[in-house]
Motif scaffolding. Structure first.
Motif, mmCIF file in Angstrom:
data_model
loop_
_atom_site.group_PDB
_atom_site.id
_atom_site.type_symbol
_atom_site.label_atom_id
_atom_site.label_comp_id
_atom_site.label_asym_id
_atom_site.label_seq_id
_atom_site.Cartn_x
_atom_site.Cartn_y
_atom_site.Cartn_z
ATOM 1 N N GLY A 141 -25.973 -5.818 6.818
ATOM 2 C CA GLY A 141 -26.470 -4.469 6.645
ATOM 3 C C GLY A 141 -25.408 -3.400 6.755
ATOM 4 N N SER A 142 -24.319 -3.716 7.453
ATOM 5 C CA SER A 142 -23.309 -2.688 7.701
ATOM 6 C C SER A 142 -21.996 -2.918 6.964
ATOM 7 C CB SER A 142 -23.016 -2.616 9.208
ATOM 8 O OG SER A 142 -22.472 -3.847 9.674
ATOM 9 N N VAL A 143 -21.866 -4.035 6.217
ATOM 10 C CA VAL A 143 -20.617 -4.302 5.525
ATOM 11 C C VAL A 143 -20.331 -3.162 4.558
ATOM 12 C CG1 VAL A 143 -21.667 -5.657 3.654
ATOM 13 C CG2 VAL A 143 -19.293 -6.075 4.291
ATOM 14 N N ALA A 144 -19.089 -2.731 4.510
ATOM 15 C CA ALA A 144 -18.715 -1.570 3.704
ATOM 16 C C ALA A 144 -19.003 -1.804 2.232
ATOM 17 C CB ALA A 144 -17.224 -1.268 3.906
ATOM 18 N N ALA A 145 -19.303 -0.718 1.528
ATOM 19 C CA ALA A 145 -19.557 -0.815 0.086
ATOM 20 C C ALA A 145 -18.356 -1.442 -0.622
ATOM 21 C CB ALA A 145 -19.845 0.570 -0.484
ATOM 22 N N ASP A 146 -17.154 -1.067 -0.210
ATOM 23 C CA ASP A 146 -15.942 -1.696 -0.724
ATOM 24 C C ASP A 146 -15.310 -2.417 0.449
ATOM 25 O OD1 ASP A 146 -13.584 -2.533 -1.775
ATOM 26 O OD2 ASP A 146 -12.854 -0.561 -2.364
ATOM 27 N N ALA A 147 -15.586 -3.716 0.578
ATOM 28 C CA ALA A 147 -15.202 -4.451 1.782
ATOM 29 C C ALA A 147 -13.916 -5.244 1.608
ATOM 30 C CB ALA A 147 -16.330 -5.393 2.200
ATOM 31 N N ARG A 148 -13.087 -4.847 0.664
ATOM 32 C CA ARG A 148 -11.797 -5.530 0.541
ATOM 33 C C ARG A 148 -11.044 -5.420 1.852
ATOM 34 N NH1 ARG A 148 -9.021 -2.308 -4.068
ATOM 35 N NH2 ARG A 148 -10.057 -0.687 -2.847
ATOM 36 N N ASP A 149 -10.386 -6.485 2.280
ATOM 37 C CA ASP A 149 -9.582 -6.383 3.485
ATOM 38 C C ASP A 149 -8.375 -5.499 3.199
ATOM 39 O OD1 ASP A 149 -7.035 -8.222 3.063
ATOM 40 O OD2 ASP A 149 -8.747 -9.276 2.209
ATOM 41 N N ALA A 150 -7.780 -4.973 4.254
ATOM 42 C CA ALA A 150 -6.714 -3.981 4.108
ATOM 43 C C ALA A 150 -5.503 -4.532 3.364
ATOM 44 C CB ALA A 150 -6.310 -3.465 5.487
ATOM 45 N N LYS A 151 -5.146 -5.790 3.607
ATOM 46 C CA LYS A 151 -3.986 -6.374 2.914
ATOM 47 C C LYS A 151 -4.219 -6.422 1.405
ATOM 48 C CE LYS A 151 -1.624 -9.832 4.429
ATOM 49 N NZ LYS A 151 -1.246 -11.179 4.921
ATOM 50 N N THR A 152 -5.417 -6.832 1.017
ATOM 51 C CA THR A 152 -5.731 -6.891 -0.407
ATOM 52 C C THR A 152 -5.724 -5.500 -1.019
ATOM 53 O OG1 THR A 152 -7.084 -8.877 -0.123
ATOM 54 C CG2 THR A 152 -7.475 -7.570 -2.103
ATOM 55 N N ALA A 153 -6.316 -4.537 -0.311
ATOM 56 C CA ALA A 153 -6.374 -3.171 -0.826
ATOM 57 C C ALA A 153 -4.968 -2.590 -0.976
ATOM 58 C CB ALA A 153 -7.211 -2.304 0.107
ATOM 59 N N LEU A 154 -4.089 -2.854 -0.004
ATOM 60 C CA LEU A 154 -2.724 -2.322 -0.075
ATOM 61 C C LEU A 154 -1.949 -2.958 -1.223
ATOM 62 C CD1 LEU A 154 -0.572 -0.488 1.143
ATOM 63 C CD2 LEU A 154 0.071 -2.374 2.668
ATOM 64 N N GLN A 155 -2.114 -4.259 -1.395
ATOM 65 C CA GLN A 155 -1.416 -4.942 -2.486
ATOM 66 C C GLN A 155 -1.889 -4.408 -3.841
ATOM 67 O OE1 GLN A 155 -0.714 -9.128 -2.122
ATOM 68 N NE2 GLN A 155 -1.064 -9.506 -4.293
ATOM 69 N N GLU A 156 -3.183 -4.224 -3.987
ATOM 70 C CA GLU A 156 -3.711 -3.697 -5.243
ATOM 71 C C GLU A 156 -3.229 -2.268 -5.480
ATOM 72 O OE1 GLU A 156 -7.936 -4.176 -5.078
ATOM 73 O OE2 GLU A 156 -7.838 -6.367 -5.390
ATOM 74 N N TRP A 157 -3.130 -1.485 -4.416
ATOM 75 C CA TRP A 157 -2.628 -0.112 -4.536
ATOM 76 C C TRP A 157 -1.186 -0.112 -5.023
ATOM 77 C CZ3 TRP A 157 1.347 2.684 -2.332
ATOM 78 C CH2 TRP A 157 1.293 4.084 -2.475
ATOM 79 N N ALA A 158 -0.364 -1.002 -4.449
ATOM 80 C CA ALA A 158 1.039 -1.078 -4.852
ATOM 81 C C ALA A 158 1.168 -1.558 -6.296
ATOM 82 C CB ALA A 158 1.810 -1.996 -3.912
ATOM 83 N N GLN A 159 0.437 -2.598 -6.637
ATOM 84 C CA GLN A 159 0.511 -3.139 -7.993
ATOM 85 C C GLN A 159 0.021 -2.136 -9.027
ATOM 86 O OE1 GLN A 159 -1.726 -6.781 -7.528
ATOM 87 N NE2 GLN A 159 0.105 -8.002 -7.127
ATOM 88 N N GLY A 160 -0.957 -1.324 -8.653
ATOM 89 C CA GLY A 160 -1.461 -0.315 -9.561
ATOM 90 C C GLY A 160 -0.434 0.747 -9.898
ATOM 91 N N ARG A 161 0.623 0.811 -9.083
ATOM 92 C CA ARG A 161 1.706 1.758 -9.324
ATOM 93 C C ARG A 161 2.977 1.070 -9.813
ATOM 94 N NH1 ARG A 161 -2.042 3.312 -6.472
ATOM 95 N NH2 ARG A 161 -2.614 5.482 -6.122
ATOM 96 N N GLY A 162 2.806 -0.186 -10.232
ATOM 97 C CA GLY A 162 3.938 -0.917 -10.785
ATOM 98 C C GLY A 162 4.952 -1.376 -9.757
ATOM 99 N N ALA A 163 4.567 -1.379 -8.482
ATOM 100 C CA ALA A 163 5.478 -1.776 -7.408
ATOM 101 C C ALA A 163 5.219 -3.227 -7.003
ATOM 102 C CB ALA A 163 5.303 -0.865 -6.202
ATOM 103 N N PRO A 164 6.211 -3.886 -6.433
ATOM 104 C CA PRO A 164 6.006 -5.258 -5.952
ATOM 105 C C PRO A 164 5.086 -5.264 -4.735
ATOM 106 C CG PRO A 164 8.162 -4.462 -5.294
ATOM 107 C CD PRO A 164 7.593 -3.433 -6.234
ATOM 108 N N PRO A 165 4.580 -6.437 -4.358
ATOM 109 C CA PRO A 165 3.696 -6.518 -3.186
ATOM 110 C C PRO A 165 4.397 -6.047 -1.923
ATOM 111 C CG PRO A 165 3.596 -8.535 -4.478
ATOM 112 C CD PRO A 165 4.741 -7.741 -5.018
#
Length: 226
Positions: A149-173
């Motif tokens: 009932g309380s899991v976040a709407a976007d429940a990606r773990d922080a490591k995954t979210a950070l990696q995706e953020w970096a990759q979205g800007r063309g940067a390495p992991p």
């Protein structure tokens, strides 16, 4: 076979009255006891992981009928991952009833996240074998429903979210580095630094490397405005 007073109390916290108590004993027996007990909980863990996954997938679909798979998947991963299983195990005092060999006892096995998570899955399988899917589902929902009932709407773990953020800007992991380890061998404390290609970084400290990595990634996400 009759359960000990300690295991009887544990079964009550689990929420299941075992017709075959030997299943519960096996579920809480770690492989470090294999020289004494041939039946440990590894095979039960394998099954329990699958039973948990099915119940959680079903619960998520029922909780949010309109959610797309892209949102359901991270929520699912957040609910079945090792950290969540270990949290549930701690809530019901599973570590107190684990049957461990001397080496694991001396190295703080009752508090180890991996051991707690694996044993939690084994307990689920024990319930499944003892009384079937509906009984296992009832136990899982008893302990996981508040999380569903309380899991976040976007429940990606922080490591995954950070990696995706970096990759979205063309940067390495991001790069994770252990910068310190303190405390006794049976209860270490890790400090982890995560660094982006730009040089931006953050540090966090926790009793497990993965937890410290996640906390560091979360700190860095907040630093870059995510």
């Amino acid at each position: 076979m009759k359960l000990s007073v300690q295991l009887t109390g544990f079964a009550a916290r689990v929420g299941h009255d075992f017709a075959d108590p030997a299943l519960l004993v096996r579920a809480v027996t770690h492989s470090s006891m294999s020289s004494v007990h041939r039946d440990d909980n590894q095979r039960l863990e394998f099954l329990g992981d699958r039973v948990l996954g099915l119940v959680i997938a079903e619960a998520l679909l029922q909780a949010d009928p309109g959610a797309a798979e892209g949102l359901l998947a991270p929520r699912y991963n957040a609910l079945v991952r090792r950290e969540t299983c270990a949290d549930v195990a701690r809530e019901i005092g599973l570590g107190e009833v684990l049957k461990l060999g001397r080496s694991e006892m001396q190295s703080g096995g009752r508090r180890k996240e991996a051991l707690l998570a694996d044993a939690m899955e084994a307990v689920i399988a024990a319930v499944y074998y003892d009384a079937g899917y509906d009984a296992a589902r009832k136990v899982i929902l008893k302990h996981w429903q508040p999380r569903v009932g309380s899991v976040a709407a976007d429940a990606r773990d922080a490591k995954t979210a950070l990696q995706e953020w970096a990759q979205g800007r063309g940067a390495p992991p991001p790069v994770y580095t252990e910068v310190a380890r303190t405390g006794p061998d049976h209860q270490p404390v890790f400090t982890i630094r995560v660094t982006l290609e730009s040089g931006e970084h953050a540090e966090a400290t926790a009793g497990a490397k993965r937890q410290a990595e996640q906390a560091a990634a979360q700190a860095l996400l907040e630093r870059v405005g995510q």
